[in-house]
Design an enzyme around this catalytic site. Structure first.
Site, PDB file in Angstrom:
ATOM      1  N   GLU A   1      72.347  25.176  62.387  1.00 18.49           N
ATOM      2  CA  GLU A   1      71.882  26.512  62.392  1.00 18.49           C
ATOM      3  C   GLU A   1      73.205  26.432  63.201  1.00 18.49           C
ATOM      4  O   GLU A   1      74.240  26.433  63.943  1.00 18.49           O
ATOM      5  CB  GLU A   1      70.984  25.938  63.368  1.00 18.49           C
ATOM      6  CG  GLU A   1      69.902  27.533  64.708  1.00 18.49           C
ATOM      7  CD  GLU A   1      69.101  26.304  65.039  1.00 18.49           C
ATOM      8  OE1 GLU A   1      68.386  27.457  65.313  1.00 18.49           O
ATOM      9  OE2 GLU A   1      69.141  25.794  65.297  1.00 18.49           O
TER      10      GLU A   1
ATOM     11  N   LYS B   1      63.174  30.686  61.510  1.00 14.90           N
ATOM     12  CA  LYS B   1      62.410  29.613  62.617  1.00 14.90           C
ATOM     13  C   LYS B   1      61.475  30.251  63.036  1.00 14.90           C
ATOM     14  O   LYS B   1      60.904  31.146  63.806  1.00 14.90           O
ATOM     15  CB  LYS B   1      63.451  29.590  62.901  1.00 14.90           C
ATOM     16  CG  LYS B   1      63.286  28.694  64.288  1.00 14.90           C
ATOM     17  CD  LYS B   1      64.571  28.601  65.220  1.00 14.90           C
ATOM     18  CE  LYS B   1      64.840  27.477  66.634  1.00 14.90           C
ATOM     19  NZ  LYS B   1      65.678  27.052  67.209  1.00 14.90           N
TER      20      LYS B   1
ATOM     21  N   CYS C   1      65.541  22.574  63.855  1.00 15.17           N
ATOM     22  CA  CYS C   1      66.040  22.799  65.379  1.00 15.17           C
ATOM     23  C   CYS C   1      64.781  22.561  66.385  1.00 15.17           C
ATOM     24  O   CYS C   1      64.132  21.592  65.592  1.00 15.17           O
ATOM     25  CB  CYS C   1      66.790  23.762  66.157  1.00 15.17           C
ATOM     26  SG  CYS C   1      67.755  23.338  67.704  1.00 15.17           S
TER      27      CYS C   1
END
Length: 478
Positions: A47, A147, A180
């Site tokens: 990321e 995300k 993440c």
């Protein structure tokens, strides 16, 4: 005997420049060709690895690509570079996949224009997303994930609907993707595994390590173990910000890199099974198990545990362990107020409770060290750097000799234990965290449910114990 089908994967703990990250809006600086690995089937990049981080919504705009949906459009950016405007990064990534003859997963910023009639449309007339993309080995765009659980990312929007993104490969079947902070939440991580036949996760991340419970490689491994999947985790390598820790994790084995001293990143390559073998279960819980596990089952049932030798039969009532119970105390761990008891002596059975969760430790130590260890429990809403409900049982090495040091971030230890750790969790989603000295991952001997308690068993540590924990998530109580 035929060998188990497997595939080769590569992940990158990608070094970032030290100091302010101020790239120029040009794809000419995108030079990951040197990371393309001969023979690997798939490679995953971190990321923020292309554009960096610490942007405002306006300052990141020059770096954003226009992102068509691969569900609606079949497109090969390398071979059709002029089909869409503002897609320079996507074109380079597509060409990299072709050049390397491998599937490729990378993270970039993307944009999507919106109309004022859209009630969610930002004032500047566009959505901006933190986006993972996947390309096949012929350069075709096969997956896009935006995300969902942003971590203080004011430059980006969270999509109105959760992306549940998968892509198919000829070498290992179906992969899923998320990013993440997503790993701590039900959507998309758990739903993706529950509703789709996904055995492998591509996981770009920019994770800041936080010991003792949420170091990058620690949670990556725990997720792989808890769900019986392979996790290909690529983290940013920026030690001055506490960012390092990438790995290729299966439930039974991990290949990882964690280095807080060297500014250089690292390429991880591993061959892993296409159908990963799980660890979670209650296998071997019969009378022929080792004595420590029979003792655990007796303690759990409340019955006395008896041992027979040549002279006599000796029984220990579970209550005897608590005649001289150590004092409970409170200390901050992971910004939460844990209730703990010190772990004293060479053997024992400890219990500590908070709200509805009671944690137990049955342990033996081959030798005592001067270090202080503690068994801690937390059952409540975590509210710092995110809001989510946690139930946790944790055996941790403390930072010093005082109770107030329990919960501090340490990475070296000497204490060895043979132990069972268990708790009466109110959730099915429990992640086994297991870290030994020198940021070394270890694997439990056994995990599973027994009489409505989730347990972890381990004998024969190869190095000192830093953390052994069961980290439960009650998603519905976030």
């Amino acid at each position: 005997m035929a060998s188990e089908p497997n595939f080769s994967a590569a992940g990158i703990d990608l070094a970032m420049p030290v100091g302010p990250i101020t790239p120029t809006p040009s794809t000419h600086d995108l030079k990951p060709h040197s990371y393309l690995v001969l023979g690997a089937h798939i490679i995953v990049f971190p990321e923020d690895g292309i554009h960096g981080f610490n942007f405002t919504r306006t300052s990141i705009y020059p770096f954003l690509d226009l992102m068509p949906s691969p569900r609606l459009v079949s497109w090969n950016p390398c071979l059709e570079p002029f089909r869409f405007n503002d897609t320079e990064v996507l074109q380079r990534l597509s060409c990299m996949a072709i050049k390397g003859k491998m599937f490729l997963v990378a993270n970039l910023g993307t944009k999507q224009p919106c109309l004022g009639s859209d009630p969610g449309c930002p004032q500047d007339g566009r959505y901006q997303f933190n986006t993972n993309v996947a390309f096949s080995d012929n350069g075709t765009l096969v997956g896009r994930y935006r995300k969902h659980n942003l971590y203080f990312e004011e430059a980006f929007d969270s999509p109105a609907d959760v992306d549940l993104t998968t892509f198919d490969t000829p070498f290992a079947g179906k992969f899923g993707m998320f990013t993440c902070f997503d790993i701590l939440f039900f959507d998309p991580a758990v739903r993706l595994l529950r509703d789709f036949e996904v055995k492998h996760i591509a996981y770009p991340t920019a994770w800041m390590n936080q010991l003792p419970l949420l170091a990058a490689i620690e949670i990556q491994k725990a997720f792989a173990t808890a769900f019986g999947v392979t996790v290909l985790a690529a983290n940013i390598h920026h030690p001055t910000l506490g960012m390092t820790g990438s790995g290729i994790h299966t439930p039974l084995k991990s290949f990882w890199y964690h280095n807080m001293d060297d500014p250089e990143g690292h390429l991880i390559i591993a061959r892993v099974a296409t159908n990963p073998q799980g660890l979670v279960g209650t296998e071997n819980t019969t009378s022929e198990m080792d004595p420590s596990h029979r003792k655990f089952l007796k303690v759990l049932s409340g019955d006395p545990y008896c041992e027979k030798d040549a002279q006599e039969v000796r029984c220990d009532e579970a209550a005897k362990w608590n005649l001289n119970a150590p004092p409970t105390f409170h200390s901050e761990m992971m910004y939460d107020n844990f209730t703990l008891v010190p772990v004293w002596g060479k053997e024992g059975h400890l219990q500590v409770c908070s709200n509805s969760l009671c944690c137990h430790l049955l342990f033996e130590r081959p030798a005592l060290s001067k270090e202080l260890y503690a068994l801690g429990v937390f059952d409540g809403l975590h509210t710092v750097h995110g809001t989510y409900y946690v139930q946790a049982c944790a055996l941790v090495k403390c930072g010093g000799a005082g109770f107030e040091t329990c919960g501090q971030e340490i990475s070296e230890a000497e204490g060895l234990f043979d132990f069972h750790l268990w708790g009466n969790f109110s959730t099915l989603y429990v992640f086994p965290l297991f870290l030994t000295s020198g940021m070394t991952l270890d694997t439990p001997d056994q995990l599973g449910w027994e009489s409505d308690h989730y347990f972890l068993r381990k004998r024969g540590l190869s190095s000192g114990l830093v953390t052994a924990a069961l980290y439960g998530r009650l998603y519905e109580r976030n």
